[in-house]
Every structure is written in structure tokens, then in C-alpha cells.
Enzyme design. Structure first.
Site, PDB file in Angstrom:
ATOM      1  N   SER A 283     -25.619  27.670   8.878  1.00 57.01           N
ATOM      2  CA  SER A 283     -25.283  28.966   8.297  1.00 57.01           C
ATOM      3  C   SER A 283     -25.713  30.084   9.234  1.00 57.01           C
ATOM      4  O   SER A 283     -26.659  29.931  10.015  1.00 57.01           O
ATOM      5  CB  SER A 283     -25.976  29.153   6.946  1.00 57.01           C
ATOM      6  OG  SER A 283     -27.381  29.330   7.119  1.00 57.01           O
ATOM      7  N   ASP A 284     -25.007  31.198   9.162  1.00 58.13           N
ATOM      8  CA  ASP A 284     -25.554  32.412   9.748  1.00 58.13           C
ATOM      9  C   ASP A 284     -26.772  32.806   8.918  1.00 58.13           C
ATOM     10  O   ASP A 284     -26.994  32.294   7.818  1.00 58.13           O
ATOM     11  CB  ASP A 284     -24.496  33.524   9.751  1.00 58.13           C
ATOM     12  CG  ASP A 284     -24.749  34.573  10.817  1.00 58.13           C
ATOM     13  OD1 ASP A 284     -25.906  34.685  11.295  1.00 58.13           O
ATOM     14  OD2 ASP A 284     -23.805  35.288  11.198  1.00 58.13           O
ATOM     15  N   TRP A 285     -27.584  33.705   9.430  1.00 60.84           N
ATOM     16  CA  TRP A 285     -28.866  34.028   8.811  1.00 60.84           C
ATOM     17  C   TRP A 285     -28.657  34.756   7.484  1.00 60.84           C
ATOM     18  O   TRP A 285     -28.135  35.864   7.440  1.00 60.84           O
ATOM     19  CB  TRP A 285     -29.695  34.850   9.786  1.00 60.84           C
ATOM     20  CG  TRP A 285     -30.513  34.029  10.748  1.00 60.84           C
ATOM     21  CD1 TRP A 285     -31.845  34.188  11.024  1.00 60.84           C
ATOM     22  CD2 TRP A 285     -30.106  32.908  11.553  1.00 60.84           C
ATOM     23  NE1 TRP A 285     -32.271  33.237  11.943  1.00 60.84           N
ATOM     24  CE2 TRP A 285     -31.229  32.438  12.283  1.00 60.84           C
ATOM     25  CE3 TRP A 285     -28.894  32.231  11.716  1.00 60.84           C
ATOM     26  CZ2 TRP A 285     -31.178  31.350  13.161  1.00 60.84           C
ATOM     27  CZ3 TRP A 285     -28.831  31.153  12.595  1.00 60.84           C
ATOM     28  CH2 TRP A 285     -29.954  30.723  13.296  1.00 60.84           C
TER      29      TRP A 285
END
Length: 444
Positions: A283-285
């Protein structure tokens, strides 16, 4: 039914999809179960076998450790997973960026992707990727969070188009492939991002938008028909997968009204089935918005691990352990997550090229807290290792060959007779505060 060329999308055959343009109420069809990795793609077989052998030694908790980040500012890198101390497997270090090692000293800043693409040189694209991989490797990084094919560049005013290569999907695909090969030949896992349709920064996250005074309850949705998806936005990622990329980062925004990191159609069908991706999806942050549903939709690793920065809560971690124990997430899905992560690690030779993490993202001081968030374990956190090597001539060559001059032949340029000509950006002059006078060079 739309059937695309088998050379590019060999497993493509999904009936009932809209090919007549984007609509506001567009939806993504469900696609389950998440495809298993098999190691059948070129150059993955040996790594997959090693990953399966290692997996056989792991407990349930250790498998979960590999998939879950430890939390924002809890360790030295911008993102780190849990570890398996019993078997000597350390926490994996994820670090920005597409231009070089972020938050570290004695590193190079490489030309932007858009400049590199303007050279039209496969050799320079590869050399840049290899040099960036070397610098990340020697700082102790396992996963370099780049290169970028999303944004592709739909909006000219997009704030991060420069990180990518070109609005031309063919040129971007070539640059992605060469960069990935370079990074991974240097012994570091590349991460193709942001998958997919991540074409603007505005309204990508609710909390971020609220901070700017916009009252929204959900992130924006990038809506596109299936033909456009394949002919434009998916194309560079197909080249990334063919180049053997080890990881892919799913994006913040919604895709046809389903969040990018829990969109089963884009992750399970497009990426893992059609493209045959054998690596792992991270995932992106703070782009994860649920627990069980993200696992079933094809997410393999959550970053940085906490629901919101610094809260200590997680959709996965202990919650993923419970979900597997009660049957909400099948054991085979967790096994596939861990296998994909381990296979990427073995594929680039991290078992042979791993260096200790010798920098700290949260301070440039030599000594500091190892666990910044909770101010614990005061020790040496920065060794100030100079990893720039002889990369300066390469950087200058790319910048020189990426400079494009337009000739105003027959008055083709829309200039007329301007009274004033303005030069913007770094070319207008040096930052009066110095090259490092602003965080992330944000005002330079």
C-alpha cells in the site's frame, strides 16, 4: 467482450466491462480469489522455490510480521516490516524515492524521470536505475520506492508528473523497464508505483484535504473505461511486470469508485491475473482503508502499518492473525502474501547483497533514538556513509542529453512578440537558502 493482444495481456478475457468512456457512477467488477504466485514468469522460478522453502519454516505470527509495517517513525526507514529473528530475517527497509535516497546524507540527487525520458536513451535509463540501486543498496535499503508510471501525466499541472517519464505510455513503459532492470541488477527491489490512475494530488486523502480546508468524506475517484485503462494507463505497468519488477505500490485514490488498495479488479484481475505479476503489492502510506477486504482483494503488504501515523493501531498485524485464525482470510492467502514478498527478496539477491541500515530518516544527527516515535533506544543511528561513488558524470550526462531546445521554425511556437520572457523553477537561479534549504527541496 473485449479481447486484447495476447502478447501484452495474455490472460485478458472479462465480459461485461464498459468500453464506452468514463462515467461518474463507474464501478469495478469484483474479481476473486486473488491469484496465487507460481514462479512461472521468466526469472522467477528459482526465487519462488527458495521463498516456498523459507515459508515452510514460518509460524502464523512470523508470516503476518512479513506483511505488516511496524508503524510511522518507529524504525529508521520511511517504512519497515516486522522481522523473523528466529531465522535471522531482518526487518525490510522501504525508502523513497524515484530520484535518490530520501532523508539521507551523502547521496546523489538524480535527474527527474521526465528529464531522463527526454534523452530517449535506453542505456542512460538503465544506468540511472543501476546507480540509484547502488546508492540505496549501500545505505541498507531493501525496496526502492520507484520508478513511477502513475501519474502518467493526464493533467499538465499535476504536481508529481516530473517523477514519472512521459504521457506517452510506450516511452514510459520502456523507461520503467530499463530503470527496473538497473535497480534490481544492483541488488535492490524496485517498486512500480502508483497503481493505477493516480493522476492528481488534490483530494487523494481525506485527512490531507481536510487539512487544506476541504470538507470531503472520501478520496476522489479516477473513473475510466476498460479500453482506456488498457491502452494508456496499464501499458507501462505491463512493461514493468515483463521487466521482472519485485513490487507494485497501490494508490491512494479510488478507481471507478473502489479504493486502489482494495480494488479486486485492478489488483487481482489486471495486475496478478492478466499481467501475471509474481511480486508483492504494497500500500501507499495510509492508503489501506480496511483489513480483511484488502487481503482478499490482493494487497500483500501494508505500509507504514498503522491506520493513522503514530497511532499504534493496524488493520493487519494482530487483526490479520485473528482473521486467519477465524477463517475470514484463508491461510493460503497469507501464505501467498509472504511467498510473494520472499520471492522478490530472493529474486534480486537480497540474501547476498543486504547491508545494515546505516542512516536514519528522522534525524541527520549521528546519535538519536532508534524508535523515534516513542523516544526509545538512544544509540548511533547515522553512520554518514558516502554512497555517491562516481555518479556525478552520469547525472550530468543525463541532464545534458535530456535538455531539449525548440526551434521556432516558421514561427511555429506560440510566442508572437512577447515583451517579457519568464524562466521558472531551478533554471531561473539558485535557491537563496541553499540547495538543501527547504524540506524535500520543496521551495528550490
Amino acid at each position: 467482450m473485449e479481447t486484447f493482444p495476447s502478447a501484452t495481456y495474455p490472460n485478458r478475457s472479462v465480459p461485461g466491462l464498459d468500453t464506452d468512456g468514463a462515467r461518474s457512477n463507474q464501478t469495478s467488477p469484483p474479481s476473486y480469489p486473488s491469484p496465487w504466485s507460481t514462479g512461472a514468469a521468466p526469472d522467477w522460478a528459482a526465487a519462488w522455490q527458495k521463498a516456498r522453502a523459507f515459508l515452510a519454516q514460518l509460524t502464523l505470527l512470523e508470516k503476518v510480521n512479513l506483511t505488516t509495517g511496524v508503524g510511522w517513525t518507529q524504525e529508521q526507514c520511511v517504512g519497515q516490516t516486522g522481522s523473523v529473528p528466529r531465522l535471522g530475517f531482518r526487518s525490510l527497509c522501504m525508502q523513497d524515492s524515484p530520484l535518490g535516497v530520501r532523508f539521507a546524507d551523502y547521496v546523489s540527487v538524480f535527474p527527474a524521470g521526465v528529464t531522463t525520458a527526454a534523452t530517449f536513451s535506453k542505456g542512460l535509463m538503465y544506468a540511472r536505475g543501476y546507480a540509484m540501486g547502488e546508492e540505496h543498496r549501500d545505505k541498507g535499503v531493501d525496496v526502492l520506492l520507484g520508478p513511477v508510471a502513475g501519474p502518467l501525466g493526464r493533467a499538465p499541472e499535476g504536481g508529481r508528473n516530473w517523477e514519472g517519464f512521459s504521457p506517452d505510455p510506450v516511452l514510459t513503459g520502456i523507461a520503467m523497464a530499463q530503470t527496473i532492470r538497473g535497480i534490481q541488477d544492483a541488488g535492490v527491489i524496485a517498486c512500480a508505483k502508483h497503481f493505477i490512475l493516480n493522476e492528481q494530488e488534490h483530494f487523494r486523502q481525506v485527512g490531507e484535504a481536510l487539512g487544506y480546508g476541504y470538507n470531503i468524506t472520501e478520496a476522489l475517484s479516477s473513473n475510466v473505461d476498460d479500453k482506456t485503462m488498457h491502452e494508456l494507463y496499464l501499458w507501462p505497468f505491463a512493461d514493468a511486470v515483463r521487466a521482472g519488477v519485485g513490487s507494485v505500490m497501490c494508490s491512494y485514490q479510488q478507481i471507478n469508485n473502489s479504493y486502489g488498495c482494495q480494488n479486486s479488479y485492478t489488483l487481482n484481475q489486471l495486475l496478478k491475473n492478466e499481467l501475471g505479476f509474481q511480486g508483492f503489492v504494497m500500500s501507499d502510506w495510509q492508503a489501506q482503508h480496511a483489513g480483511v477486504s484488502t487481503a482478499l482483494a490482493g494487497l500483500d503488504m501494508t505500509m507504514p502499518g498503522d491506520v493513522f501515523f503514530g497511532t499504534g493501531t493496524s488493520y493487519w498485524g494482530g487483526n490479520l492473525t485473528l482473521a486467519v485464525a477465524n477463517g475470514s482470510v484463508p491461510v493460503w492467502r497469507l501464505d501467498d502474501m509472504a511467498t510473494r514478498i520472499l520471492a522478490a527478496w530472493y529474486k534480486v539477491g537480497r540474501n547476498c547483497t543486504t547491508r545494515p541500515i546505516n542512516f536514519d530518516s528522522w534525524t541527520q544527527d549521528t546519535f538519536g533514538f532508534r524508535h523515534t516515535l516513542v523516544s526509545q533506544d538512544y544509540t548511533q543511528v547515522n553512520e554518514h556513509v558516502d554512497v555517491r561513488a562516481e555518479h556525478a558524470p552520469l547525472i550530468r550526462e543525463i541532464a545534458r542529453k535530456g535538455t531539449v531546445l525548440l526551434k521556432n521554425t516558421n514561427g511555429a511556437l506560440p510566442l508572437g512578440r512577447p515583451r517579457n520572457v519568464a524562466v521558472f523553477g531551478r533554471d531561473a537561479g539558485d535557491n537563496p537558502r541553499g540547495p538543501n534549504g527547504c524540506p524535500d527541496r520543496g521551495c528550490g
